[in-house]
Design a protein around this motif. Structure first.
Motif, PDB file in Angstrom:
ATOM      1  N   ARG A   1       2.383  -3.802   2.154  1.00 58.51           N
ATOM      2  CA  ARG A   1       1.057  -3.372   1.715  1.00 58.51           C
ATOM      3  C   ARG A   1      -0.023  -4.360   2.144  1.00 58.51           C
ATOM      4  O   ARG A   1      -1.215  -4.064   2.031  1.00 58.51           O
ATOM      5  CB  ARG A   1       1.048  -3.198   0.200  1.00 58.51           C
ATOM      6  CG  ARG A   1       1.974  -2.078  -0.276  1.00 58.51           C
ATOM      7  CD  ARG A   1       2.049  -2.031  -1.797  1.00 58.51           C
ATOM      8  NE  ARG A   1       2.894  -0.929  -2.250  1.00 58.51           N
ATOM      9  CZ  ARG A   1       4.215  -0.975  -2.300  1.00 58.51           C
ATOM     10  NH1 ARG A   1       4.860  -2.075  -1.915  1.00 58.51           N
ATOM     11  NH2 ARG A   1       4.924   0.068  -2.708  1.00 58.51           N
TER      12      ARG A   1
ATOM     13  N   ARG B   1      -2.052   1.260   3.124  1.00 62.09           N
ATOM     14  CA  ARG B   1      -3.042   0.203   2.914  1.00 62.09           C
ATOM     15  C   ARG B   1      -3.290  -0.562   4.211  1.00 62.09           C
ATOM     16  O   ARG B   1      -4.393  -1.046   4.450  1.00 62.09           O
ATOM     17  CB  ARG B   1      -2.573  -0.736   1.810  1.00 62.09           C
ATOM     18  CG  ARG B   1      -2.583  -0.096   0.416  1.00 62.09           C
ATOM     19  CD  ARG B   1      -1.949  -1.018  -0.615  1.00 62.09           C
ATOM     20  NE  ARG B   1      -2.010  -0.469  -1.967  1.00 62.09           N
ATOM     21  CZ  ARG B   1      -1.110   0.387  -2.451  1.00 62.09           C
ATOM     22  NH1 ARG B   1      -0.101   0.787  -1.685  1.00 62.09           N
ATOM     23  NH2 ARG B   1      -1.225   0.839  -3.683  1.00 62.09           N
TER      24      ARG B   1
ATOM     25  N   ASP C   1       2.822   3.075   3.478  1.00 61.88           N
ATOM     26  CA  ASP C   1       3.195   1.664   3.325  1.00 61.88           C
ATOM     27  C   ASP C   1       4.625   1.358   3.741  1.00 61.88           C
ATOM     28  O   ASP C   1       5.103   0.238   3.530  1.00 61.88           O
ATOM     29  CB  ASP C   1       2.970   1.180   1.879  1.00 61.88           C
ATOM     30  CG  ASP C   1       1.534   1.365   1.427  1.00 61.88           C
ATOM     31  OD1 ASP C   1       0.633   1.209   2.273  1.00 61.88           O
ATOM     32  OD2 ASP C   1       1.318   1.674   0.246  1.00 61.88           O
TER      33      ASP C   1
END
Length: 388
Positions: free
Chosen positions: A72, A106, A160
């Motif tokens: 992430r 992310r 992710d």
């Protein structure tokens, strides 16, 4: 890498043609684990990967999974990337290109992802170099008769989850090495092979392409009839990987032993354009099947009478340009008349893109597969009931 190591692999194909790629892998004794749009997952040893690269006729690219992990943040990405054994797929001074896609994650900055991965490579291989531009990476690939300079690593980030896969192919697999002379709108070798495999034609039946262009369909048919590996004349990225040379040496030796001295059936190509026939002859010679394919300069309307049985497999023009439809309606009508009058017991399979034009054949055609050719939506179609 030990010869018995089982690897997680993925082979890509043109959309809609995954079924025939899976069949090819299964025929090689390779375990298919999943089929998805655009490709097939499978497990294989290094020797089986070498076999697949040599023998797959419908695949565009083959990759080997190096790692899968969650990340992430860039710190997490760097920590996991440091654990990848990069020297297993990269020579000490080789160039590497990370092809990154990121969706619903992310980590969304593709250049940032590539930069962190490049750092992990340079930490293990200080003499390596990175190529950031995809177009530059393609330009640095040497001709298919030689080994590629750039090792491509495919990076997929989805929700992710990061997957790193090394490209085992190098240059795309349709680049067999034989087609240096091309006619207008050449058909990719992989699509020609897919057409042959999907059509129902088998290598014990005569084959004729009435609009052969650069000769790709007859050449691919002759390679099938001779049991010749389509990748026999080229090299692959995985041949540079540590411990893989023996797998390729064994696979090439076994492939050579399988080759038949000549095709047992007649394979022919015909085109009205003299330049196309010259290109076809040159390409067939480079492919090693020059003596197995007879090329003739002739219009479709001059096709000779043959009351035996066989297949006409071809890629007619689709009329993508304005003003072509009228001429092409006549062409398709002529093709239909030739099938009825000159080749009454022959079966027809072809690439189709326009149902109105196909209606001019006067022959009931059925769809076998839907795919793309040069960005155009096309279908593999054949005369109804022509299931081989």
């Amino acid at each position: 890498m030990p010869a018995a190591t089982t690897l997680s692999c993925f082979a890509t194909s043109a959309p809609g043609l995954e079924r025939w790629l899976a069949q090819e892998l299964t025929a090689l004794g390779i375990t298919v684990t999943a089929t998805e749009p655009g490709g097939v997952e499978f497990t294989a040893t290094p020797r089986q990967v070498a076999d697949a690269l040599l023998w797959l006729r419908t695949a565009n690219r083959l990759t080997i999974r190096l790692a899968t992990f969650s990340a992430r943040t860039f710190a997490e990405l760097e920590r996991h990337a440091a654990k990848v054994t990069w020297p297993s797929v990269l020579a000490p001074e080789q160039a590497v290109h990370f092809r990154v896609t990121s969706k619903k994650s992310r980590l969304y900055h593709q250049d940032g992802i590539a930069e962190r991965l490049e750092k992990s490579v340079l930490a293990q291989l200080p003499g390596a170099t990175a190529v950031r531009s995809a177009s530059a990476a393609e330009e640095m690939e040497t001709p298919v008769s030689e080994l590629p300079h750039v090792q491509r690593v495919v990076v997929r980030v989805l929700r992710d989850e990061v997957t790193l896969s090394a490209d085992a192919s190098g240059a795309l697999l349709h680049l067999r090495g034989y087609r240096q002379a091309v006619a207008k709108a050449p058909l990719r070798e992989t699509l020609a092979a897919s057409l042959l495999l999907a059509s129902g034609w088998t290598a014990d039946m005569p084959l004729l392409d009435l609009m052969c262009g650069s000769g790709t369909i007859p050449i691919e048919a002759a390679l099938l009839a001779r049991q010749m590996a389509p990748g026999r004349a080229r090299r692959f990225a995985a041949e540079l990987w540590t411990g893989w040379a023996s797998a390729f040496a064994e696979a090439r030796a076994a492939a050579t032993l399988r080759e038949l001295p000549h095709a047992s059936i007649a394979v022919a190509g015909q085109d009205r354009d003299a330049g196309a026939i010259a290109a076809s002859v040159a390409n067939a010679e480079r492919a090693g099947v020059g003596a197995d394919v007879a090329f003739t300069q002739a219009a479709i309307s001059h096709t000779t009478l043959d009351e035996g049985a066989g297949w006409i497999v071809t890629n007619p023009p689709y009329g993508a340009r304005v003003g072509e439809k009228g001429r092409l309606r006549d062409l398709y009508a002529t093709l239909g008349a030739v099938m009825r009058e000159r080749r009454p017991h022959w079966r027809l399979a072809m690439i189709g893109a326009d149902r109105v034009l196909e209606g001019q054949l006067g022959i009931a055609m059925e769809d076998v597969a839907k795919t793309e050719n040069g960005g155009i939506a096309v279908r593999v179609v054949r005369a109804a009931g022509s299931d081989g």
